[in-house]
Design a protein around this motif. Structure first.
Motif, PDB file in Angstrom:
ATOM      1  N   LYS A  43      -2.470 -13.914  -1.489  1.00  0.00           N
ATOM      2  CA  LYS A  43      -3.237 -14.908  -0.723  1.00  0.00           C
ATOM      3  C   LYS A  43      -3.176 -16.276  -1.408  1.00  0.00           C
ATOM      4  CE  LYS A  43      -6.637 -12.081   1.680  1.00  0.00           C
ATOM      5  NZ  LYS A  43      -8.062 -11.741   1.811  1.00  0.00           N
ATOM      6  N   GLN A  44      -3.375 -16.278  -2.720  1.00  0.00           N
ATOM      7  CA  GLN A  44      -3.345 -17.537  -3.468  1.00  0.00           C
ATOM      8  C   GLN A  44      -1.970 -18.201  -3.379  1.00  0.00           C
ATOM      9  OE1 GLN A  44      -4.528 -16.263  -7.385  1.00  0.00           O
ATOM     10  NE2 GLN A  44      -6.706 -16.458  -6.945  1.00  0.00           N
ATOM     11  N   SER A  45      -0.918 -17.373  -3.335  1.00  0.00           N
ATOM     12  CA  SER A  45       0.456 -17.881  -3.284  1.00  0.00           C
ATOM     13  C   SER A  45       0.928 -18.131  -1.854  1.00  0.00           C
ATOM     14  CB  SER A  45       1.397 -16.896  -3.976  1.00  0.00           C
ATOM     15  OG  SER A  45       1.018 -16.714  -5.308  1.00  0.00           O
ATOM     16  N   LYS A  46       0.066 -17.832  -0.882  1.00  0.00           N
ATOM     17  CA  LYS A  46       0.373 -18.013   0.541  1.00  0.00           C
ATOM     18  C   LYS A  46       1.628 -17.236   0.962  1.00  0.00           C
ATOM     19  CE  LYS A  46      -1.756 -22.601   0.878  1.00  0.00           C
ATOM     20  NZ  LYS A  46      -3.058 -22.290   0.672  1.00  0.00           N
ATOM     21  N   ILE A  47       1.728 -15.989   0.449  1.00  0.00           N
ATOM     22  CA  ILE A  47       2.833 -15.101   0.796  1.00  0.00           C
ATOM     23  C   ILE A  47       2.344 -14.136   1.874  1.00  0.00           C
ATOM     24  CG2 ILE A  47       4.378 -13.281  -0.036  1.00  0.00           C
ATOM     25  CD1 ILE A  47       4.334 -14.698  -2.778  1.00  0.00           C
ATOM     26  N   SER A  48       3.071 -14.078   2.974  1.00  0.00           N
ATOM     27  CA  SER A  48       2.702 -13.220   4.089  1.00  0.00           C
ATOM     28  C   SER A  48       2.690 -11.746   3.665  1.00  0.00           C
ATOM     29  CB  SER A  48       3.694 -13.424   5.228  1.00  0.00           C
ATOM     30  OG  SER A  48       3.384 -12.569   6.290  1.00  0.00           O
ATOM     31  N   HIS A  49       1.614 -11.036   4.033  1.00  0.00           N
ATOM     32  CA  HIS A  49       1.477  -9.627   3.669  1.00  0.00           C
ATOM     33  C   HIS A  49       0.451  -8.955   4.583  1.00  0.00           C
ATOM     34  CE1 HIS A  49      -1.889 -11.547   1.660  1.00  0.00           C
ATOM     35  NE2 HIS A  49      -2.482 -10.361   1.628  1.00  0.00           N
ATOM     36  N   LYS A  50       0.400  -7.634   4.512  1.00  0.00           N
ATOM     37  CA  LYS A  50      -0.583  -6.882   5.285  1.00  0.00           C
ATOM     38  C   LYS A  50      -1.008  -5.665   4.473  1.00  0.00           C
ATOM     39  CE  LYS A  50      -1.341  -4.406   9.558  1.00  0.00           C
ATOM     40  NZ  LYS A  50      -0.762  -3.882  10.784  1.00  0.00           N
ATOM     41  N   ILE A  51      -2.311  -5.491   4.279  1.00  0.00           N
ATOM     42  CA  ILE A  51      -2.844  -4.308   3.613  1.00  0.00           C
ATOM     43  C   ILE A  51      -2.831  -3.164   4.619  1.00  0.00           C
ATOM     44  CG2 ILE A  51      -4.931  -3.273   2.643  1.00  0.00           C
ATOM     45  CD1 ILE A  51      -3.836  -5.132   0.705  1.00  0.00           C
ATOM     46  N   THR A  52      -2.372  -2.003   4.194  1.00  0.00           N
ATOM     47  CA  THR A  52      -2.282  -0.848   5.078  1.00  0.00           C
ATOM     48  C   THR A  52      -2.401   0.431   4.250  1.00  0.00           C
ATOM     49  OG1 THR A  52      -0.925   0.202   6.791  1.00  0.00           O
ATOM     50  CG2 THR A  52       0.246  -0.809   4.941  1.00  0.00           C
ATOM     51  N   THR A  53      -2.510   1.545   4.919  1.00  0.00           N
ATOM     52  CA  THR A  53      -2.440   2.822   4.206  1.00  0.00           C
ATOM     53  C   THR A  53      -0.972   3.135   3.938  1.00  0.00           C
ATOM     54  OG1 THR A  53      -2.419   4.036   6.284  1.00  0.00           O
ATOM     55  CG2 THR A  53      -4.560   3.729   5.226  1.00  0.00           C
ATOM     56  N   ILE A  54      -0.726   3.970   2.951  1.00  0.00           N
ATOM     57  CA  ILE A  54       0.653   4.352   2.642  1.00  0.00           C
ATOM     58  C   ILE A  54       1.182   5.196   3.801  1.00  0.00           C
ATOM     59  CG2 ILE A  54       2.147   5.641   1.072  1.00  0.00           C
ATOM     60  CD1 ILE A  54       0.113   5.066  -1.149  1.00  0.00           C
ATOM     61  N   PRO A  55       2.295   4.792   4.413  1.00  0.00           N
ATOM     62  CA  PRO A  55       2.851   5.579   5.515  1.00  0.00           C
ATOM     63  C   PRO A  55       3.236   6.992   5.070  1.00  0.00           C
ATOM     64  CG  PRO A  55       3.845   3.405   5.435  1.00  0.00           C
ATOM     65  CD  PRO A  55       3.042   3.563   4.176  1.00  0.00           C
ATOM     66  N   CYS A  67      -2.946   9.699  -0.114  1.00  0.00           N
ATOM     67  CA  CYS A  67      -3.798   8.752   0.599  1.00  0.00           C
ATOM     68  C   CYS A  67      -3.998   7.576  -0.339  1.00  0.00           C
ATOM     69  CB  CYS A  67      -5.141   9.372   0.914  1.00  0.00           C
ATOM     70  SG  CYS A  67      -5.031  10.738   2.073  1.00  0.00           S
ATOM     71  N   GLY A  68      -3.667   6.419   0.106  1.00  0.00           N
ATOM     72  CA  GLY A  68      -3.817   5.257  -0.759  1.00  0.00           C
ATOM     73  C   GLY A  68      -3.513   3.998   0.003  1.00  0.00           C
ATOM     74  N   ILE A  69      -3.521   2.919  -0.724  1.00  0.00           N
ATOM     75  CA  ILE A  69      -3.315   1.598  -0.142  1.00  0.00           C
ATOM     76  C   ILE A  69      -1.909   1.104  -0.467  1.00  0.00           C
ATOM     77  CG2 ILE A  69      -4.096  -0.802  -0.186  1.00  0.00           C
ATOM     78  CD1 ILE A  69      -6.868   0.259  -0.896  1.00  0.00           C
ATOM     79  N   ALA A  70      -1.295   0.501   0.523  1.00  0.00           N
ATOM     80  CA  ALA A  70       0.013  -0.133   0.344  1.00  0.00           C
ATOM     81  C   ALA A  70      -0.098  -1.557   0.880  1.00  0.00           C
ATOM     82  CB  ALA A  70       1.092   0.633   1.099  1.00  0.00           C
ATOM     83  N   ILE A  71       0.841  -2.374   0.482  1.00  0.00           N
ATOM     84  CA  ILE A  71       0.916  -3.734   1.007  1.00  0.00           C
ATOM     85  C   ILE A  71       2.296  -3.921   1.612  1.00  0.00           C
ATOM     86  CG2 ILE A  71       0.846  -6.197   0.468  1.00  0.00           C
ATOM     87  CD1 ILE A  71      -1.014  -5.549  -1.858  1.00  0.00           C
ATOM     88  N   TYR A  72       2.323  -4.239   2.910  1.00  0.00           N
ATOM     89  CA  TYR A  72       3.577  -4.505   3.605  1.00  0.00           C
ATOM     90  C   TYR A  72       3.935  -5.973   3.405  1.00  0.00           C
ATOM     91  CZ  TYR A  72       7.047  -5.118   7.207  1.00  0.00           C
ATOM     92  OH  TYR A  72       8.216  -5.405   7.864  1.00  0.00           O
TER      93      TYR A  72
END
Length: 70
Positions: A21-33, A40-45
Motif C-alpha cells: 500500500k505504501q509503495s502503491k503496488i497493485s495487490h489483492k488479499i485473498t485466501t490461498i487457492p 488455510c491461510g492468507i495469500a496476496i495476488y
C-alpha cells in the motif's frame, strides 16, 4: 509476472500488505487457492512480481511465489 505471494505466518502477509500500500503496488488479499495449497491461510495476488521481489528482498521478508500462467 502474475501470481500469489504465500507466507508461513499470517503476520508477514499483513506486513507485506502495508508495504505494498505504501509503495502503491497493485495487490489483492485473498485466501490461498486450493490448487496451490491445502493450507488455510492468507495469500496476496499481484500483477507485477518483479517490483514486489525487490521490495521483499530489501525488507528480508520470507515468502513463496506461485506464478499463474494465463
Amino acid at each position: 509476472m502474475k501470481g500469489y505471494l504465500i507466507f508461513d505466518v499470517d503476520f508477514y502477509a499483513f506486513q507485506v500488505e502495508k508495504l505494498l500500500k505504501q509503495s502503491k503496488i497493485s495487490h489483492k488479499i485473498t485466501t490461498i487457492p486450493r490448487e496451490i495449497s491445502s493450507d488455510c491461510g492468507i495469500a496476496i495476488y499481484i500483477d507485477d512480481f518483479s517490483l514486489v521481489d525487490l521490495l521483499l528482498t530489501n525488507y528480508n521478508i520470507p515468502y513463496k511465489f506461485k506464478e499463474i500462467k494465463n
